[in-house]
Motif scaffolding. Sequence first.
Motif, PDB file in Angstrom:
ATOM      1  N   UNK A  28       0.804  -1.235   0.000  1.00 47.53           N
ATOM      2  CA  UNK A  28       0.000   0.000   0.000  1.00 47.53           C
ATOM      3  C   UNK A  28       0.831   1.277   0.000  1.00 47.53           C
ATOM      4  N   UNK A  29       1.944   1.276   0.748  1.00 46.21           N
ATOM      5  CA  UNK A  29       2.762   2.485   0.811  1.00 46.21           C
ATOM      6  C   UNK A  29       3.389   2.787  -0.548  1.00 46.21           C
ATOM      7  N   UNK A  30       3.915   1.748  -1.212  1.00 48.02           N
ATOM      8  CA  UNK A  30       4.527   1.931  -2.530  1.00 48.02           C
ATOM      9  C   UNK A  30       3.480   2.424  -3.526  1.00 48.02           C
ATOM     10  N   UNK A  32       0.645   4.125  -2.901  1.00 44.66           N
ATOM     11  CA  UNK A  32       0.249   5.510  -2.621  1.00 44.66           C
ATOM     12  C   UNK A  32       1.331   6.496  -3.064  1.00 44.66           C
ATOM     13  N   UNK A  33       2.584   6.161  -2.795  1.00 45.14           N
ATOM     14  CA  UNK A  33       3.688   7.023  -3.193  1.00 45.14           C
ATOM     15  C   UNK A  33       3.755   7.149  -4.716  1.00 45.14           C
ATOM     16  N   UNK A  34       3.679   6.023  -5.408  1.00 41.43           N
ATOM     17  CA  UNK A  34       3.787   6.028  -6.871  1.00 41.43           C
ATOM     18  C   UNK A  34       2.620   6.751  -7.532  1.00 41.43           C
ATOM     19  N   UNK A  35       1.414   6.434  -7.100  1.00 42.49           N
ATOM     20  CA  UNK A  35       0.225   7.066  -7.691  1.00 42.49           C
ATOM     21  C   UNK A  35       0.229   8.571  -7.426  1.00 42.49           C
ATOM     22  N   UNK A  36       0.634   8.976  -6.231  1.00 43.04           N
ATOM     23  CA  UNK A  36       0.694  10.403  -5.900  1.00 43.04           C
ATOM     24  C   UNK A  36       1.641  11.147  -6.831  1.00 43.04           C
ATOM     25  N   UNK A  37       2.820  10.571  -7.056  1.00 44.77           N
ATOM     26  CA  UNK A  37       3.808  11.220  -7.921  1.00 44.77           C
ATOM     27  C   UNK A  37       3.334  11.262  -9.374  1.00 44.77           C
ATOM     28  N   UNK A  38       2.733  10.163  -9.845  1.00 43.78           N
ATOM     29  CA  UNK A  38       2.217  10.141 -11.217  1.00 43.78           C
ATOM     30  C   UNK A  38       1.097  11.159 -11.404  1.00 43.78           C
ATOM     31  N   UNK A  39       0.228  11.290 -10.399  1.00 47.76           N
ATOM     32  CA  UNK A  39      -0.846  12.282 -10.451  1.00 47.76           C
ATOM     33  C   UNK A  39      -0.265  13.685 -10.610  1.00 47.76           C
ATOM     34  N   UNK A  40       0.748  13.998  -9.799  1.00 56.16           N
ATOM     35  CA  UNK A  40       1.353  15.329  -9.848  1.00 56.16           C
ATOM     36  C   UNK A  40       2.013  15.586 -11.198  1.00 56.16           C
ATOM     37  N   UNK A  41       2.729  14.582 -11.717  1.00 58.82           N
ATOM     38  CA  UNK A  41       3.405  14.740 -12.999  1.00 58.82           C
ATOM     39  C   UNK A  41       2.402  14.915 -14.141  1.00 58.82           C
ATOM     40  N   UNK A  42       1.316  14.142 -14.113  1.00 55.99           N
ATOM     41  CA  UNK A  42       0.284  14.268 -15.147  1.00 55.99           C
ATOM     42  C   UNK A  42      -0.421  15.622 -15.075  1.00 55.99           C
ATOM     43  N   UNK A  43      -0.457  16.218 -13.869  1.00 53.23           N
ATOM     44  CA  UNK A  43      -1.082  17.535 -13.700  1.00 53.23           C
ATOM     45  C   UNK A  43      -0.148  18.664 -14.117  1.00 53.23           C
TER      46      UNK A  43
END
Length: 447
Positions: A28-30, A32-43
């Motif tokens: 779960x931690x990996x 959340x970290x990965x999805x959060x970073x991808x979300x920011x980059x896509x934004x």
Amino acid sequence: MSSLLAVSLATASILAVVLLIGRYKLNPFIVLLTVSLLLALCAGMPPQKAVASFEAGAGHVLGHIATVIALGTMLGKMLAESGGADQIALTITRIAGKGRISWAMMVIGLLIGLPVFFEVGFVLLIPLVFTLARRTSTPMLLLALPMGAALSVTHAMVPPHPATLLALSAYHADTGRTIFWGVIVGTPIAALAGPVYAKFITPRVHIEGTAGLAEQFSNKEIPASMPPFGITVLTILSPVILMLIGSIADLISAPGSTPNTVLHFIGNTDIALLLATIMSFYVLGLARGFSRETILRYTTECLGPTALIMLLVGAGGGFGRELVDSGVSKAITDLALGAHVPLLVLAWLLAVVVRVAAGSATVAMSTASGIVGPILLQSHGTSPELMVLVTGAGSVALGPMNDAGFWQIKEYLGLTVGQTIKTWSVIETLIAVLGLAFCLLLSIFIH
């Protein structure tokens, strides 16, 4: 950023978390970290800023929550090992009867939740849930969910919680009337979202294995000698009492004076829990015949199972911060503002949107009230007190995965992501929807 892109990114990120953790069983931690970073980059955020944003969000949440979880876990361990939790459990069972324990936990949650944050009330009461469940052979969810629902209702709707006080100021509402209507509205909501829903959902959720902390907080056998009921209750209520004293410090002492400073200090969440934990070392430890070495061992070993909880709570905070810093949260909020709806519905809708976008109920309530407050001043016919309540109700909606509380509930109770959504997220949504419904109904009679 367009509202359509913001909604798409937020939806895709939430679905990704559910699928990767629930279906593909990734850490779960990996995830959340990965999805959060991808979300920011896509934004469109620069990579370094995306990383810094996650770290800032995780650090901000853990700066408070980690201390609360650690101290609350130590206090709970002392309650369990001394037999204090068993003493309270047996007394509650004797007074309420086995058939009404879930309702008793709701009442306890409402009382404990009045002066403390949700996270604090939860760590104070979860040892009692584990002990009661084992001693009465009652499903854990039947006790934990009513307690959690009650804590959430008081956190959102009843002063003196900080976000509620901000909403009181923004709407120029009367504190006394807000507390009165908060209790009138909040009690049936806590009952429906708590014991009633818990009775429905508990048979439909099968928890595999045992929650890691359950073993720490539950003795296999009832101790031959248990601490007195009064001193045990005083120990668990002492942080609540200290926080309540801190919240009224300005009423009983001159602001800025030495007594006022001392009262605010001991009423701080971390200090109140620290003092209560140290108190438990004596009244539930040394006074019960435990050696200093034994107390040290108890308070060290109980922290092991909290490591993943803290990581996930921090990751949830980082996820929420990415949504805010990337502009996704603002774009979604602007979309809600464009809807031409009654003020009660607008305040509720904005709180729901910010809750989903930012994760924090406190941020959702303060943001929504800050936006709608000036609008209310220019209009007439809507009760400021109901505006506070409806904004608070919306601020806890959906129990999203970017809320630290979601992961706290999941890990403490040993649930899967899907089970947490079916239990906790639904409870938070029930509180939000019922809060809106009751406030709309009351608005017919009060203005």
